[in-house]
Design an enzyme around this catalytic site. Structure first.
Site, PDB file in Angstrom:
ATOM      1  N   GLU A  33       0.853  -1.209   0.000  1.00 53.04           N
ATOM      2  CA  GLU A  33       0.000   0.000   0.000  1.00 53.04           C
ATOM      3  C   GLU A  33       0.878   1.246   0.000  1.00 53.04           C
ATOM      4  OE1 GLU A  33      -3.287   1.059  -0.194  1.00 53.04           O
ATOM      5  OE2 GLU A  33      -2.397   3.045   0.126  1.00 53.04           O
ATOM      6  N   ARG A 107     -17.191   4.430   5.016  1.00 56.44           N
ATOM      7  CA  ARG A 107     -16.063   3.776   4.339  1.00 56.44           C
ATOM      8  C   ARG A 107     -14.930   3.466   5.330  1.00 56.44           C
ATOM      9  NH1 ARG A 107     -11.225   4.984   1.968  1.00 56.44           N
ATOM     10  NH2 ARG A 107     -10.724   3.733   0.122  1.00 56.44           N
ATOM     11  N   TYR A 220     -28.242   9.294   3.886  1.00 53.70           N
ATOM     12  CA  TYR A 220     -28.669   8.158   4.705  1.00 53.70           C
ATOM     13  C   TYR A 220     -27.856   8.139   5.998  1.00 53.70           C
ATOM     14  CZ  TYR A 220     -24.808   6.241   1.838  1.00 53.70           C
ATOM     15  OH  TYR A 220     -23.625   6.063   1.163  1.00 53.70           O
ATOM     16  N   ASP A 296     -11.836  -0.588  -8.754  1.00 54.64           N
ATOM     17  CA  ASP A 296     -11.697   0.628  -9.558  1.00 54.64           C
ATOM     18  C   ASP A 296     -10.515   0.551 -10.519  1.00 54.64           C
ATOM     19  OD1 ASP A 296     -13.839   1.619  -8.189  1.00 54.64           O
ATOM     20  OD2 ASP A 296     -12.786   3.281  -7.240  1.00 54.64           O
TER      21      ASP A 296
HETATM   22  C1  LIG Z   1      -9.251   7.944  -0.008  1.00 50.86           C
HETATM   23  C2  LIG Z   1     -10.516   7.422  -0.648  1.00 50.86           C
HETATM   24  C3  LIG Z   1     -11.762   7.961  -0.263  1.00 50.86           C
HETATM   25  C4  LIG Z   1     -12.939   7.490  -0.872  1.00 50.86           C
HETATM   26  N1  LIG Z   1     -14.139   8.005  -0.462  1.00 50.86           N
HETATM   27  C5  LIG Z   1     -15.285   7.534  -1.010  1.00 50.86           C
HETATM   28  C6  LIG Z   1     -16.571   8.031  -0.573  1.00 50.86           C
HETATM   29  O1  LIG Z   1     -16.676   8.898   0.294  1.00 50.86           O
HETATM   30  N2  LIG Z   1     -17.682   7.532  -1.179  1.00 50.86           N
HETATM   31  C7  LIG Z   1     -17.609   6.595  -2.160  1.00 50.86           C
HETATM   32  O2  LIG Z   1     -18.633   6.148  -2.683  1.00 50.86           O
HETATM   33  N3  LIG Z   1     -16.417   6.087  -2.570  1.00 50.86           N
HETATM   34  C8  LIG Z   1     -15.256   6.538  -2.015  1.00 50.86           C
HETATM   35  N4  LIG Z   1     -14.064   6.046  -2.429  1.00 50.86           N
HETATM   36  C9  LIG Z   1     -14.060   5.041  -3.516  1.00 50.86           C
HETATM   37  C10 LIG Z   1     -14.432   3.666  -3.079  1.00 50.86           C
HETATM   38  O3  LIG Z   1     -13.741   3.299  -1.902  1.00 50.86           O
HETATM   39  C11 LIG Z   1     -14.055   2.747  -4.226  1.00 50.86           C
HETATM   40  O4  LIG Z   1     -14.729   3.175  -5.396  1.00 50.86           O
HETATM   41  C12 LIG Z   1     -14.457   1.307  -3.999  1.00 50.86           C
HETATM   42  O5  LIG Z   1     -14.395   0.938  -2.649  1.00 50.86           O
HETATM   43  C13 LIG Z   1     -13.545   0.363  -4.808  1.00 50.86           C
HETATM   44  O6  LIG Z   1     -12.320   0.318  -4.134  1.00 50.86           O
HETATM   45  P1  LIG Z   1     -10.943  -0.213  -4.663  1.00 50.86           P
HETATM   46  O7  LIG Z   1     -10.362  -1.040  -3.567  1.00 50.86           O
HETATM   47  O8  LIG Z   1     -11.039  -0.785  -6.011  1.00 50.86           O
HETATM   48  O9  LIG Z   1     -10.077   1.125  -4.824  1.00 50.86           O
HETATM   49  P2  LIG Z   1      -9.668   2.266  -3.740  1.00 50.86           P
HETATM   50  O10 LIG Z   1     -10.648   2.360  -2.632  1.00 50.86           O
HETATM   51  O11 LIG Z   1      -9.414   3.464  -4.546  1.00 50.86           O
HETATM   52  O12 LIG Z   1      -8.290   1.690  -3.155  1.00 50.86           O
HETATM   53  C14 LIG Z   1      -7.080   1.706  -3.861  1.00 50.86           C
HETATM   54  C15 LIG Z   1      -5.914   1.617  -2.899  1.00 50.86           C
HETATM   55  O13 LIG Z   1      -4.698   1.470  -3.645  1.00 50.86           O
HETATM   56  C16 LIG Z   1      -3.709   2.342  -3.140  1.00 50.86           C
HETATM   57  N5  LIG Z   1      -2.781   2.633  -4.231  1.00 50.86           N
HETATM   58  C17 LIG Z   1      -2.992   3.404  -5.328  1.00 50.86           C
HETATM   59  N6  LIG Z   1      -1.917   3.386  -6.148  1.00 50.86           N
HETATM   60  C18 LIG Z   1      -0.996   2.571  -5.567  1.00 50.86           C
HETATM   61  C19 LIG Z   1       0.318   2.142  -5.919  1.00 50.86           C
HETATM   62  N7  LIG Z   1       0.889   2.530  -7.070  1.00 50.86           N
HETATM   63  N8  LIG Z   1       0.983   1.315  -5.080  1.00 50.86           N
HETATM   64  C20 LIG Z   1       0.402   0.888  -3.909  1.00 50.86           C
HETATM   65  N9  LIG Z   1      -0.843   1.274  -3.520  1.00 50.86           N
HETATM   66  C21 LIG Z   1      -1.537   2.095  -4.336  1.00 50.86           C
HETATM   67  C22 LIG Z   1      -4.515   3.542  -2.641  1.00 50.86           C
HETATM   68  O14 LIG Z   1      -3.796   4.280  -1.692  1.00 50.86           O
HETATM   69  C23 LIG Z   1      -5.757   2.878  -2.062  1.00 50.86           C
HETATM   70  O15 LIG Z   1      -5.564   2.503  -0.721  1.00 50.86           O
HETATM   71  C24 LIG Z   1     -12.867   6.478  -1.867  1.00 50.86           C
HETATM   72  C25 LIG Z   1     -11.614   5.934  -2.249  1.00 50.86           C
HETATM   73  C26 LIG Z   1     -10.442   6.390  -1.642  1.00 50.86           C
HETATM   74  C27 LIG Z   1      -9.084   5.807  -2.037  1.00 50.86           C
END
Ligand SMILES: Cc1cc2nc3c(=O)[nH]c(=O)nc-3n(C[C@H](O)[C@H](O)[C@H](O)COP(=O)(O)OP(=O)(O)OC[C@H]3O[C@@H](n4cnc5c(N)ncnc54)[C@H](O)[C@@H]3O)c2cc1C
Length: 395
Positions: A33, A107, A220, A296
């Site tokens: 991370e 979250r 909500y 994402d």
């Molecule tokens: C800080 C933050 C706040 C959010 N707030 C909301 C919200 O309020 N409401 C909502 O609907 N959605 C929010 N989201 C989006 C939501 O969490 C995501 O759309 C969903 O949960 C899918 O998550 P994911 O694990 O695919 O990606 P993410 O939740 O984006 O997680 C990706 C992780 O990868 C890490 N990362 C990125 N690049 C690298 C790299 N090169 N090397 C190592 N680590 C890396 C990031 O730091 C993060 O921890 C937020 C996301 C983040 C990161």
């Protein structure tokens, strides 16, 4: 399949869920991370039955029940007049119809529960403050290179690498997709307030959805009902940076000048608004060789169907399931994952875009939308998405 060593890039909701699901299948996981610590970033997320079912299967049901809320319904109102348009049944209806609850959660609280579970799983190692830079898919291993806080580079080989590194994914580029996600012209404003500060008529257990031509609002209760999460969408020709760009409440209110009085009262309450811009990105491939993407990183989704976190959680479970199957090599298992997931996540992406258009309809189109909602009724509105909420893994 023999136990594998797997790297997961990114400790968001998707990466943490994948680590837990893969560890349960006997694999050894290293999560890498970029951030150095977990602060309270983000606000409300919705966990529809397709996602809550998976989290409960991972043994997180008891911990989640302490922090989630379960709205009985979505009340849909006209943003300008405040008049009710329709409703979507949630609560007991979802549990009975789809065998799992429709929860809403902060979250940060979901992330903490996943982190606690990861930290108490011996076969998962969480390495913070390392930024994944490249992933190279070799015939027999996948090599991941990351940069440490002091700029040093290190490379390690794994049997498989999962890119769960969010919308601006680096791992996605390693799969040959170097396009940037497309900005879709809207900004989401989010805030939380103590529930007792919400206008009485909007302080109930249900989710509120207000539809207008130039924007919409969702609210909500979260954090076990203590807080109200508010998200307001506005149109903007240019995006803002990141997940937490500060916004001025008076600018938001100016855009909602014609909103119903109760909604304006709600929007006037927060002392702090944070904004993020809405992007999505067409799905191409979710895997190549020994490298796969999830959440994402693979398929950013507009939030108008509340499926961003849910799809990341589904992906995580699907990956664990293919990497458990006998007689599969890692590349063939990941190719199965790609073919299992691609159509579904594309369909969800399109349905979310379509919802955005429907939410902002005005005039005759808006009138027709309202008629359809009334005709379907709360249960009909919920059952329209049976294909989404009733999801179960094949394997
Ligand atoms: C800080 C933050 C706040 C959010 N707030 C909301 C919200 O309020 N409401 C909502 O609907 N959605 C929010 N989201 C989006 C939501 O969490 C995501 O759309 C969903 O949960 C899918 O998550 P994911 O694990 O695919 O990606 P993410 O939740 O984006 O997680 C990706 C992780 O990868 C890490 N990362 C990125 N690049 C690298 C790299 N090169 N090397 C190592 N680590 C890396 C990031 O730091 C993060 O921890 C937020 C996301 C983040 C990161």
């Amino acid at each position: 399949m023999a136990a594998l060593s797997i790297a997961v890039a990114g400790a968001g909701i998707g990466g943490l869920t994948a680590a837990l699901a893969l560890a349960r299948r006997g694999h050894t996981i290293t999560i890498i991370e970029r951030r150095t610590g977990f602060t309270e970033v983000g606000a409300g997320l919705q966990l529809s039955p397709n996602a809550s079912r998976i989290l409960m299967d991972l043994g997180l049901g008891a911990a989640l029940r302490r922090v989630v809320t379960e709205p009985p319904q979505v009340v849909v109102r006209d943003l300008g007049s405040g008049r009710p348009i329709g409703a979507v049944a949630l609560g007991a209806f979802m549990r009975e119809r789809f065998g799992a609850p429709y929860w809403v959660v902060h979250r940060a609280e979901l992330q903490t529960i996943l982190l606690d579970a990861v930290r108490s799983t011996p076969s998962v190692r969480l390495v913070m403050g390392r930024t994944v830079e490249t992933v190279e898919d070799r015939a027999d291993r996948a090599e991941l290179t990351f940069v440490t806080g002091n700029g040093a580079r290190e490379s390690t080989a794994f049997d498989a690498v999962i890119g769960a590194d969010g919308i601006w994914s680096t791992v996605r580029q390693s799969l040959g997709d170097c396009r940037k996600p497309g900005y879709r012209g809207s900004i989401a404003w989010r805030a939380t307030i103590d529930r007792n500060r919400a206008p009485a008529e909007l302080a109930g257990d249900e989710t509120g959805l207000w539809l207008g031509r130039r924007g919409h609002v969702v609210h909500y209760p979260i954090s076990g009902g203590r807080l109200v999460n508010i998200v307001a969408i506005t149109k903007s020709p240019s995006p803002v940076d990141g997940w937490a760009a500060p916004g001025e409440g008076r600018d938001l209110l100016a855009g909602y000048a014609n909103a119903a009085a109760a909604l304006r009262k709600l929007l006037a309450e927060p002392e702090q608004w944070l904004r993020w811009s809405l992007f999505d990105h067409p799905v191409t491939s979710l895997a190549k060789g020994r490298v796969a993407l999830l959440g994402d990183a693979a398929h950013p989704i507009l939030p108008f169907l509340a499926q961003g976190a849910a799809m990341a959680i589904e992906d995580a479970a699907a990956l664990a399931s293919v990497l458990d199957a006998d007689a599969q090599t890692v590349p063939s298992a990941l190719s199965t994952y790609d073919s299992q997931r691609r159509d579904r996540v594309s369909k969800v992406q399109q349905a979310a875009r379509q919802n955005g258009r429907v939410y902002h309809m005005g005039g005759l189109m808006g009138f027709a939308r309202n008629q359809v909602m009334r005709r379907l009724g709360p249960e009909g509105m919920a059952t329209r998405y049976a294909w989404l909420y009733d999801f179960r893994l094949l394997a």
